[in-house]
Motif scaffolding. Structure first.
Motif, PDB file in Angstrom:
ATOM      1  N   PRO A   1      -2.584  -6.493  -0.118  1.00 15.98           N
ATOM      2  CA  PRO A   1      -2.527  -6.041   1.481  1.00 15.98           C
ATOM      3  C   PRO A   1      -3.016  -7.109   2.263  1.00 15.98           C
ATOM      4  CG  PRO A   1      -3.898  -4.658   0.077  1.00 15.98           C
ATOM      5  CD  PRO A   1      -3.392  -5.603  -0.973  1.00 15.98           C
ATOM      6  N   ILE A   2      -2.448  -7.723   3.086  1.00 17.38           N
ATOM      7  CA  ILE A   2      -3.088  -9.015   3.979  1.00 17.38           C
ATOM      8  C   ILE A   2      -2.401  -8.590   5.420  1.00 17.38           C
ATOM      9  CG2 ILE A   2      -3.395 -11.363   4.506  1.00 17.38           C
ATOM     10  CD1 ILE A   2      -3.167 -11.949   1.476  1.00 17.38           C
TER      11      ILE A   2
ATOM     12  N   ASP B   1     -12.715   3.708  -5.095  1.00 19.35           N
ATOM     13  CA  ASP B   1     -12.228   2.740  -4.027  1.00 19.35           C
ATOM     14  C   ASP B   1     -10.697   2.533  -3.947  1.00 19.35           C
ATOM     15  OD1 ASP B   1     -14.809   2.512  -3.021  1.00 19.35           O
ATOM     16  OD2 ASP B   1     -15.267   0.791  -4.072  1.00 19.35           O
ATOM     17  N   ARG B   2      -9.836   2.364  -2.801  1.00 22.96           N
ATOM     18  CA  ARG B   2      -8.628   1.939  -2.734  1.00 22.96           C
ATOM     19  C   ARG B   2      -8.592   0.594  -2.553  1.00 22.96           C
ATOM     20  NH1 ARG B   2      -6.905   6.918   1.506  1.00 22.96           N
ATOM     21  NH2 ARG B   2      -6.923   8.624   0.006  1.00 22.96           N
ATOM     22  N   PRO B   3      -7.373  -0.114  -2.803  1.00 21.82           N
ATOM     23  CA  PRO B   3      -7.434  -1.501  -2.634  1.00 21.82           C
ATOM     24  C   PRO B   3      -7.818  -2.265  -1.481  1.00 21.82           C
ATOM     25  CG  PRO B   3      -5.073  -0.454  -3.701  1.00 21.82           C
ATOM     26  CD  PRO B   3      -6.074   0.577  -3.086  1.00 21.82           C
ATOM     27  N   THR B   4      -8.449  -3.165  -2.051  1.00 23.04           N
ATOM     28  CA  THR B   4      -9.148  -4.194  -0.928  1.00 23.04           C
ATOM     29  C   THR B   4      -7.993  -4.673   0.030  1.00 23.04           C
ATOM     30  OG1 THR B   4     -11.033  -4.516  -2.367  1.00 23.04           O
ATOM     31  CG2 THR B   4     -10.506  -6.204  -0.336  1.00 23.04           C
ATOM     32  N   ILE B   5      -8.385  -4.968   1.502  1.00 27.84           N
ATOM     33  CA  ILE B   5      -7.544  -5.389   2.264  1.00 27.84           C
ATOM     34  C   ILE B   5      -8.100  -6.637   2.930  1.00 27.84           C
ATOM     35  CG2 ILE B   5      -6.611  -5.103   4.819  1.00 27.84           C
ATOM     36  CD1 ILE B   5      -6.272  -1.954   4.178  1.00 27.84           C
TER      37      ILE B   5
ATOM     38  N   GLN C   1      -2.266   0.130   8.906  1.00 35.45           N
ATOM     39  CA  GLN C   1      -1.779  -0.656  10.154  1.00 35.45           C
ATOM     40  C   GLN C   1      -2.359  -0.490  11.337  1.00 35.45           C
ATOM     41  OE1 GLN C   1       0.986  -3.006   9.467  1.00 35.45           O
ATOM     42  NE2 GLN C   1       0.501  -3.352  11.651  1.00 35.45           N
ATOM     43  N   GLN C   2      -2.646   0.876  11.541  1.00 31.21           N
ATOM     44  CA  GLN C   2      -3.127   1.555  12.720  1.00 31.21           C
ATOM     45  C   GLN C   2      -4.735   0.775  13.051  1.00 31.21           C
ATOM     46  OE1 GLN C   2      -1.667   2.694  15.403  1.00 31.21           O
ATOM     47  NE2 GLN C   2       0.014   2.316  14.249  1.00 31.21           N
TER      48      GLN C   2
ATOM     49  N   LEU D   1       0.839  -1.133   0.006  1.00 33.71           N
ATOM     50  CA  LEU D   1      -0.022   0.183  -0.118  1.00 33.71           C
ATOM     51  C   LEU D   1       0.952   1.394  -0.090  1.00 33.71           C
ATOM     52  CD1 LEU D   1      -2.692  -0.837   2.911  1.00 33.71           C
ATOM     53  CD2 LEU D   1      -3.088  -0.843   0.212  1.00 33.71           C
ATOM     54  N   PRO D   2       0.594   2.431  -0.676  1.00 29.38           N
ATOM     55  CA  PRO D   2       0.986   3.606  -0.509  1.00 29.38           C
ATOM     56  C   PRO D   2       1.026   4.329   0.692  1.00 29.38           C
ATOM     57  CG  PRO D   2      -0.841   3.796  -1.916  1.00 29.38           C
ATOM     58  CD  PRO D   2      -1.060   2.446  -1.478  1.00 29.38           C
ATOM     59  N   LYS D   3       1.888   5.130   1.092  1.00 27.19           N
ATOM     60  CA  LYS D   3       1.943   5.922   2.184  1.00 27.19           C
ATOM     61  C   LYS D   3       1.082   7.175   1.521  1.00 27.19           C
ATOM     62  CE  LYS D   3       6.011   4.709   4.830  1.00 27.19           C
ATOM     63  NZ  LYS D   3       5.322   4.434   6.090  1.00 27.19           N
TER      64      LYS D   3
END
Length: 351
Positions: A306-307, A279-283, A173-174, A164-166
């Motif tokens: 992203p997992i 939408d942003r990438p699914t997690i 993560q949080q 994932l991009p910052k």
């Protein structure tokens, strides 16, 4: 003489007017609270200074309480107990700028809870910031502290920094915790994954409270079709701060490497079938009974979706002598139902 107004115009005018009034009430309440907390900090500082520099003993608190209550009978909050809170408050936060910018932005009762329950300064600061950001009621703040949210937040093992991009990766993560507390469930040791899933859905409000702010429930056993074959996602959510779908796969066993491959497939499918242009990438989140950090890190190393991997705790898994001290589902519901009344009660002071 009555003036005829178009109904739609009047309704909009009334809605806007109500919104202005409510906003003014909120601003006034916040201003009153800020001044009250600053007053208590100043009183506490004066008491602290005289006790430290002039040797005043503890008994001065009782005398001061009596004299202040006599001088200001219309004001609550001058009990000996509350004066001790003021002194502790001033001792914990010697910097007036900190009090003005942070501590005075939350109700006095919230500050008292933090003084009682949280001794570490960095942890207390974190809870203040979270309360300001999310508007936690006193009961929710207490629940978050008791559940050890500070230590669990951001604790999941993930590959977000690579996938994932910052700042999306940091925020994601949080959002994840480790472990998740499912103390509101009572499941036997032989419970299967479907039993866990059904129990979480049945107590969806408690589940959402534990997941955190921003999660919206989409469905359980959510169907997706790939090449004519149907697959079902254990739990599907949408996160409004991350602006993405979140797939949760439940496991009642220790993490195994093949779990990450299956989740990679689910996340790819949701990205193709459900994800919109904005939408942003699914997690993906895999919730397991236990995990070995090394095995998890190896399993995620070459995954390009992203997992995150987290564990969970059930009430059943806690020592028997501690279970009776945990709140029941009914108690949690009662706390949440009364949270709306906190605005009024928080203007009072303890004692």
């Amino acid at each position: 003489m009555e003036i005829d107004l178009p109904l739609a115009d009047y309704d909009k005018f009334l809605r806007d007017l109500k919104e202005h009034i409510r906003n003014a009430q909120i601003r006034a309440s916040l201003a009153v609270n800020r001044e009250l907390v600053l007053l208590y900090w100043q009183i506490g500082g004066e008491i602290l200074t005289r006790q430290q520099q002039q040797g005043w003993g503890a008994k001065v608190i009782n005398k001061l309480a009596k004299d202040l209550q006599k001088a200001f009978p219309e004001m609550k909050g001058f009990s000996p107990r509350n004066l001790k809170y003021m002194r502790a408050f001033a001792e914990a936060y010697p910097d007036e700028q900190f009090v003005q910018q942070l501590a005075a932005q939350i109700p006095w009762f919230h500050n008292c809870i933090l003084l009682d329950k949280v001794k570490d300064a960095a942890e207390r600061l974190w809870y203040i910031q979270q309360t300001i950001q999310y508007g936690w009621s006193r009961s929710v703040l207490t629940h978050q502290i008791d559940s050890g949210l500070y230590r669990r937040q951001g604790g999941a093992t993930t590959n977000f920094d690579r996938t994932l991009p910052k700042p999306q990766s940091d925020l994601a993560q949080q959002v994840l915790k480790d472990p998740y507390n499912f103390d509101f469930l009572s499941l036997g040791k032989e419970a299967q994954e479907r039993d866990l899933e059904n129990a979480l859905v049945a107590h969806i409000r408690d589940f959402l409270l534990e997941l955190g702010v921003g999660f919206a429930f989409v469905g359980s056993q959510y169907p997706i079709e790939v090449s004519g074959k149907q697959y079902r996602l254990d739990l599907l959510f949408y996160h409004f701060r991350l602006h993405c779908f979140v797939v949760i796969d439940l496991k009642v066993v220790e993490f195994e490497p093949e779990f990450s491959g299956k989740m990679n497939f689910y996340v790819s499918a949701v990205d193709d079938l459900l994800r919109g242009e904005d939408d942003r990438p699914t997690i993906g989140i895999i919730l397991c009974k236990t995990q070995d950090k090394t095995i998890v890190e190896y399993a995620l190393r070459d995954i390009n979706k992203p997992i995150g991997i987290s564990t969970y705790q059930l009430r059943e898994a806690l020592p028997e002598q501690l279970q009776g001290s945990l709140p029941t589902i009914e108690q949690l519901e009662m706390e949440l139902n009364t949270a709306a009344l906190e605005i009024e009660t928080d203007t009072d002071t303890p004692g």
